[in-house]
Design a protein around this motif. Structure first.
Motif, short mmCIF file in Angstrom:
data_model
loop_
_atom_site.label_atom_id
_atom_site.label_comp_id
_atom_site.label_asym_id
_atom_site.label_seq_id
_atom_site.Cartn_x
_atom_site.Cartn_y
_atom_site.Cartn_z
N ARG A 161 -1.52 3.56 -12.96
CA ARG A 161 -1.15 3.60 -11.53
C ARG A 161 -2.25 3.02 -10.65
O ARG A 161 -2.02 2.68 -9.49
N VAL A 162 -3.46 2.94 -11.18
CA VAL A 162 -4.59 2.38 -10.43
C VAL A 162 -4.61 0.86 -10.54
O VAL A 162 -4.95 0.15 -9.59
N LYS A 163 -4.26 0.33 -11.71
CA LYS A 163 -4.55 -1.07 -12.03
C LYS A 163 -3.37 -1.91 -12.49
O LYS A 163 -3.55 -3.07 -12.82
N ASN A 164 -2.18 -1.34 -12.58
CA ASN A 164 -1.04 -2.13 -13.08
C ASN A 164 0.17 -2.09 -12.17
O ASN A 164 1.29 -2.31 -12.61
N ARG A 165 -0.04 -1.81 -10.91
CA ARG A 165 1.09 -1.74 -9.99
C ARG A 165 1.67 -3.15 -9.80
O ARG A 165 0.96 -4.14 -9.92
N ASP A 166 2.96 -3.21 -9.50
CA ASP A 166 3.60 -4.51 -9.27
C ASP A 166 2.88 -5.25 -8.14
O ASP A 166 2.52 -4.64 -7.12
N ARG A 191 0.87 -1.18 0.00
CA ARG A 191 0.00 0.00 0.00
C ARG A 191 0.90 1.23 0.00
O ARG A 191 1.65 1.45 0.96
N PRO A 192 0.85 2.05 -1.08
CA PRO A 192 1.69 3.26 -1.10
C PRO A 192 1.32 4.18 0.06
O PRO A 192 0.14 4.27 0.44
N ALA A 193 2.31 4.88 0.58
CA ALA A 193 2.09 5.71 1.78
C ALA A 193 1.10 6.84 1.52
O ALA A 193 0.40 7.27 2.45
N ASP A 194 1.01 7.32 0.26
CA ASP A 194 0.15 8.50 0.01
C ASP A 194 -1.28 8.14 -0.36
O ASP A 194 -2.07 9.01 -0.71
N TYR A 214 -11.12 -21.77 -14.63
CA TYR A 214 -11.40 -20.55 -13.87
C TYR A 214 -10.49 -20.46 -12.67
O TYR A 214 -10.09 -21.47 -12.11
N THR A 215 -10.20 -19.23 -12.28
CA THR A 215 -9.50 -19.02 -11.02
C THR A 215 -10.04 -17.73 -10.39
O THR A 215 -11.01 -17.14 -10.88
N ILE A 216 -9.44 -17.34 -9.27
CA ILE A 216 -9.89 -16.14 -8.55
C ILE A 216 -8.84 -15.04 -8.74
O ILE A 216 -7.64 -15.31 -8.63
N ALA A 217 -9.30 -13.84 -8.99
CA ALA A 217 -8.40 -12.68 -9.00
C ALA A 217 -8.85 -11.70 -7.93
O ALA A 217 -10.05 -11.56 -7.66
N ASN A 218 -7.87 -11.03 -7.33
CA ASN A 218 -8.16 -9.87 -6.49
C ASN A 218 -7.56 -8.67 -7.22
O ASN A 218 -6.35 -8.47 -7.18
N ASP A 219 -8.41 -7.94 -7.90
CA ASP A 219 -7.99 -6.83 -8.77
C ASP A 219 -7.94 -5.53 -7.95
O ASP A 219 -8.79 -4.67 -8.09
N TYR A 220 -6.92 -5.42 -7.09
CA TYR A 220 -6.82 -4.23 -6.22
C TYR A 220 -6.90 -2.95 -7.03
O TYR A 220 -6.33 -2.86 -8.14
N ALA A 221 -7.55 -1.96 -6.47
CA ALA A 221 -7.61 -0.62 -7.07
C ALA A 221 -7.07 0.38 -6.07
O ALA A 221 -7.31 0.26 -4.87
N PHE A 222 -6.32 1.34 -6.58
CA PHE A 222 -5.75 2.42 -5.77
C PHE A 222 -6.47 3.67 -6.23
O PHE A 222 -6.07 4.36 -7.16
N ARG A 223 -7.61 3.90 -5.60
CA ARG A 223 -8.60 4.86 -6.13
C ARG A 223 -8.10 6.28 -6.20
O ARG A 223 -8.55 7.05 -7.05
#
Ligand code: MG
Length: 245
Positions: free
Chosen positions: A144-149, A87-90, A123-132
């Motif tokens: 930067r929202v959807k392709n972070r390492d 989780r980025p600090a900002d 099929y598998t499960i994804a957790n597609d985190y978003a950094f809103r």
């Protein structure tokens, strides 16, 4: 059958799920915590759907799109079960998205809805985190929202297409530190899996190892450093991830 890719004693193995746990191809049984879980396939082109559940679109005060709202994800973003996501600090809003991930099994070009599932291997499960905080515009999803390492956990298992009777009737749940925070059903998708395969293969060729992340239902809330996030889909298992600073 349920298969996984794992690292164990310096090597990468295919493994399967048995009633005693995880079994390597040579028959050796290993514990879930003894191995490093990799994404169950090596992702090729990954398509991800924005706003593909009626309840999630209305939660965000959006009209349901009339055409699938699709973006791409790069291979850098995937990690396996029991992995760690930074989780980025900002950031003030980083939320999980529990999603049914459809894995393409053979080359698909101009496929009709009626035949679409013949092109799916599983099929598998994804957790597609978003950094809103980084979101500028829904119609131009920001990298930067959807392709972070390491911010798209995938797994634990690839479940064969034959083992899921109806992929459009599966419950999805997310738990944060054991508490349920998101609940929905794949029934509520705006564009179902056959429609998505027909749509995408209508203008481009889909290949084995391509993945479609089919969107998330409502109930996305902010998560904090130290949280354990478990995304679960009926018949596919539970995918665990921990958020770090
Ligand atoms: Mg998503």
């Amino acid at each position: 059958m349920k298969t996984a890719r794992i690292a164990y004693q310096g090597d990468i193995h295919f493994a399967k799920s048995t009633k005693n746990g995880i079994e390597l191809e040579n028959g050796k049984a290993v514990g879930e915590e003894e191995v490093v879980w990799l994404p169950p396939i090596e992702p090729q082109t990954c398509f991800a759907l924005g706003l593909n559940y009626f309840d999630h679109a209305s939660e965000l005060s959006f009209e349901a799109p009339e055409e699938p709202l699709v973006f791409l994800k790069g291979p850098n973003t995937f990690i396996g079960h029991r992995g760690f996501t930074r989780r980025p600090a900002d950031v003030r809003n980083m939320h999980y998205e529990c999603e049914l991930a459809v894995v393409i099994g053979k080359q698909a070009e101009k496929v009709s809805k009626e035949n679409a599932l013949e092109y799916v291997s599983g099929y598998t499960i994804a957790n597609d985190y978003a950094f809103r905080d980084y979101l500028e515009n829904y119609y131009r999803p920001n990298l930067r929202v959807k392709n972070r390492d390491d911010s798209t956990p995938l797994g634990p298992w690839l479940v064969d297409v034959e083992d899921i009777a109806d992929p459009m009737d599966l419950s999805l749940r997310t738990y944060v530190n054991g508490e349920i925070v998101q609940e929905g059903s794949t029934k509520d998708m705006i564009f179902d899996i056959p429609s998505l395969i027909e749509y995408l293969s209508g203008f481009m060729t889909l290949s084995p190892g391509d993945i479609i992340l089919t969107g998330t239902p409502k109930g996305t809330i902010d998560t904090k450093v130290g949280d354990e996030v478990v995304t679960e889909i009926e018949g596919l298992g539970k995918l665990t991830n921990t958020i770090i600073a």
